[in-house]
Scaffold this motif. Structure first.
Motif, PDB file in Angstrom:
ATOM      1  N   CYS A  25       0.834  -1.207   0.000  1.00  9.46           N
ATOM      2  CA  CYS A  25       0.000   0.000   0.000  1.00  9.46           C
ATOM      3  C   CYS A  25       0.869   1.257   0.000  1.00  9.46           C
ATOM      4  N   ASP A  26       0.491   2.223  -0.831  1.00 12.05           N
ATOM      5  CA  ASP A  26       1.196   3.508  -0.809  1.00 12.05           C
ATOM      6  C   ASP A  26       0.248   4.678  -0.573  1.00 12.05           C
ATOM      7  N   GLY A  27      -0.940   4.393  -0.065  1.00 18.03           N
ATOM      8  CA  GLY A  27      -1.842   5.444   0.387  1.00 18.03           C
ATOM      9  C   GLY A  27      -2.515   6.252  -0.701  1.00 18.03           C
ATOM     10  N   ARG A  28      -2.804   5.664  -1.825  1.00 10.59           N
ATOM     11  CA  ARG A  28      -3.482   6.396  -2.896  1.00 10.59           C
ATOM     12  C   ARG A  28      -4.937   6.696  -2.550  1.00 10.59           C
ATOM     13  N   GLY A  29      -5.569   5.835  -1.743  1.00 11.52           N
ATOM     14  CA  GLY A  29      -6.888   6.128  -1.210  1.00 11.52           C
ATOM     15  C   GLY A  29      -8.091   5.683  -2.013  1.00 11.52           C
ATOM     16  N   LEU A  30      -7.887   4.988  -3.107  1.00 15.85           N
ATOM     17  CA  LEU A  30      -9.022   4.540  -3.903  1.00 15.85           C
ATOM     18  C   LEU A  30      -9.950   3.645  -3.084  1.00 15.85           C
ATOM     19  N   CYS A  31      -9.391   2.781  -2.265  1.00  8.79           N
ATOM     20  CA  CYS A  31     -10.213   1.877  -1.445  1.00  8.79           C
ATOM     21  C   CYS A  31     -11.094   2.656  -0.476  1.00  8.79           C
ATOM     22  N   THR A  32     -10.587   3.752   0.057  1.00 11.97           N
ATOM     23  CA  THR A  32     -11.390   4.536   0.992  1.00 11.97           C
ATOM     24  C   THR A  32     -12.529   5.251   0.282  1.00 11.97           C
ATOM     25  N   GLU A  33     -12.343   5.548  -0.980  1.00 15.00           N
ATOM     26  CA  GLU A  33     -13.420   6.157  -1.760  1.00 15.00           C
ATOM     27  C   GLU A  33     -14.491   5.129  -2.114  1.00 15.00           C
ATOM     28  N   LEU A  34     -14.086   3.888  -2.351  1.00 10.39           N
ATOM     29  CA  LEU A  34     -15.036   2.835  -2.701  1.00 10.39           C
ATOM     30  C   LEU A  34     -15.737   2.242  -1.484  1.00 10.39           C
ATOM     31  N   LEU A  35     -15.099   2.319  -0.326  1.00 12.59           N
ATOM     32  CA  LEU A  35     -15.648   1.741   0.900  1.00 12.59           C
ATOM     33  C   LEU A  35     -15.642   2.769   2.045  1.00 12.59           C
ATOM     34  N   PRO A  36     -16.305   3.907   1.866  1.00 12.69           N
ATOM     35  CA  PRO A  36     -16.222   4.971   2.876  1.00 12.69           C
ATOM     36  C   PRO A  36     -16.855   4.622   4.222  1.00 12.69           C
ATOM     37  N   THR A  37     -17.769   3.662   4.262  1.00 13.58           N
ATOM     38  CA  THR A  37     -18.356   3.283   5.549  1.00 13.58           C
ATOM     39  C   THR A  37     -17.505   2.254   6.284  1.00 13.58           C
ATOM     40  N   VAL A  38     -16.536   1.663   5.594  1.00 17.49           N
ATOM     41  CA  VAL A  38     -15.654   0.658   6.198  1.00 17.49           C
ATOM     42  C   VAL A  38     -14.279   1.248   6.483  1.00 17.49           C
ATOM     43  N   PRO A  57      -5.293   3.795   4.360  1.00 15.03           N
ATOM     44  CA  PRO A  57      -6.599   3.368   4.864  1.00 15.03           C
ATOM     45  C   PRO A  57      -6.542   2.898   6.317  1.00 15.03           C
ATOM     46  N   LEU A  58      -7.589   3.248   7.046  1.00 13.87           N
ATOM     47  CA  LEU A  58      -7.781   2.786   8.417  1.00 13.87           C
ATOM     48  C   LEU A  58      -9.179   2.213   8.528  1.00 13.87           C
ATOM     49  N   ALA A  59      -9.306   1.080   9.179  1.00 14.13           N
ATOM     50  CA  ALA A  59     -10.628   0.497   9.383  1.00 14.13           C
ATOM     51  C   ALA A  59     -11.394   1.349  10.389  1.00 14.13           C
ATOM     52  N   ARG A  60     -12.623   1.676  10.040  1.00  8.97           N
ATOM     53  CA  ARG A  60     -13.455   2.468  10.951  1.00  8.97           C
ATOM     54  C   ARG A  60     -13.774   1.718  12.234  1.00  8.97           C
ATOM     55  N   ASP A  61     -13.728   0.368  12.189  1.00 12.36           N
ATOM     56  CA  ASP A  61     -13.986  -0.413  13.404  1.00 12.36           C
ATOM     57  C   ASP A  61     -12.704  -0.692  14.195  1.00 12.36           C
ATOM     58  N   HIS A  62     -11.582  -0.089  13.762  1.00 11.49           N
ATOM     59  CA  HIS A  62     -10.285  -0.176  14.443  1.00 11.49           C
ATOM     60  C   HIS A  62      -9.726  -1.597  14.517  1.00 11.49           C
ATOM     61  N   THR A  63     -10.084  -2.439  13.555  1.00 10.82           N
ATOM     62  CA  THR A  63      -9.539  -3.789  13.497  1.00 10.82           C
ATOM     63  C   THR A  63      -8.509  -3.863  12.372  1.00 10.82           C
ATOM     64  N   PRO A  64      -7.596  -4.833  12.424  1.00  6.02           N
ATOM     65  CA  PRO A  64      -6.612  -4.956  11.344  1.00  6.02           C
ATOM     66  C   PRO A  64      -7.225  -5.455  10.036  1.00  6.02           C
ATOM     67  N   GLU A  65      -8.309  -6.222  10.109  1.00  2.00           N
ATOM     68  CA  GLU A  65      -8.983  -6.742   8.915  1.00  2.00           C
ATOM     69  C   GLU A  65     -10.491  -6.565   9.098  1.00  2.00           C
ATOM     70  N   PRO A  66     -11.020  -5.441   8.638  1.00  2.00           N
ATOM     71  CA  PRO A  66     -12.433  -5.161   8.887  1.00  2.00           C
ATOM     72  C   PRO A  66     -13.368  -6.122   8.155  1.00  2.00           C
ATOM     73  N   ASP A  67     -14.495  -6.413   8.816  1.00  2.00           N
ATOM     74  CA  ASP A  67     -15.560  -7.183   8.182  1.00  2.00           C
ATOM     75  C   ASP A  67     -16.223  -6.326   7.112  1.00  2.00           C
ATOM     76  N   ILE A  68     -16.599  -6.972   6.029  1.00  2.15           N
ATOM     77  CA  ILE A  68     -17.302  -6.297   4.940  1.00  2.15           C
ATOM     78  C   ILE A  68     -18.748  -6.779   4.961  1.00  2.15           C
ATOM     79  N   PRO A  69     -19.705  -5.886   5.225  1.00  2.00           N
ATOM     80  CA  PRO A  69     -21.115  -6.290   5.200  1.00  2.00           C
ATOM     81  C   PRO A  69     -21.502  -6.810   3.813  1.00  2.00           C
ATOM     82  N   ALA A  70     -22.442  -7.735   3.788  1.00  2.00           N
ATOM     83  CA  ALA A  70     -22.838  -8.390   2.533  1.00  2.00           C
ATOM     84  C   ALA A  70     -23.230  -7.388   1.452  1.00  2.00           C
ATOM     85  N   HIS A  71     -23.918  -6.318   1.825  1.00 10.49           N
ATOM     86  CA  HIS A  71     -24.348  -5.361   0.805  1.00 10.49           C
ATOM     87  C   HIS A  71     -23.175  -4.586   0.188  1.00 10.49           C
ATOM     88  N   LEU A  72     -21.987  -4.656   0.817  1.00 10.17           N
ATOM     89  CA  LEU A  72     -20.799  -3.977   0.280  1.00 10.17           C
ATOM     90  C   LEU A  72     -19.821  -4.918  -0.422  1.00 10.17           C
TER      91      LEU A  72
END
Length: 77
Positions: free
Chosen positions: A18-31, A40-55
């Protein structure tokens, strides 16, 4: 689990790629959020955030479009 339910997924970020380009944060702003340097940082403060089924489709797009191939999805066992 019924056959219509998708299994839970978790998002892994390979920090060596990762070099911090941020595309993932734009695609998954709630995660994912960004730190001060754009990584990127997980909003739930975990190293590997869960992805809800709708996402799941958005998470798959983030993995596919990551320019550094730093993202992978894993089943949440």
């Amino acid at each position: 689990m019924t056959s219509s339910r998708r299994p839970a997924l978790r998002l892994h970020i390979d920090w060596t790629r990762c070099d911090g380009r941020g595309l993932c944060t734009e695609l998954l702003p709630t995660v994912l959020d960004r730190d001060d340097w754009g990584y990127p940082l997980a909003r739930d403060h975990t190293p590997e955030p869960d992805i809800p089924a709708h996402l799941h489709p958005d998470a798959r797009d983030a993995v596919r479009l990551c320019p550094r191939l730093a993202l992978t999805l894993h089943p949440n066992n």
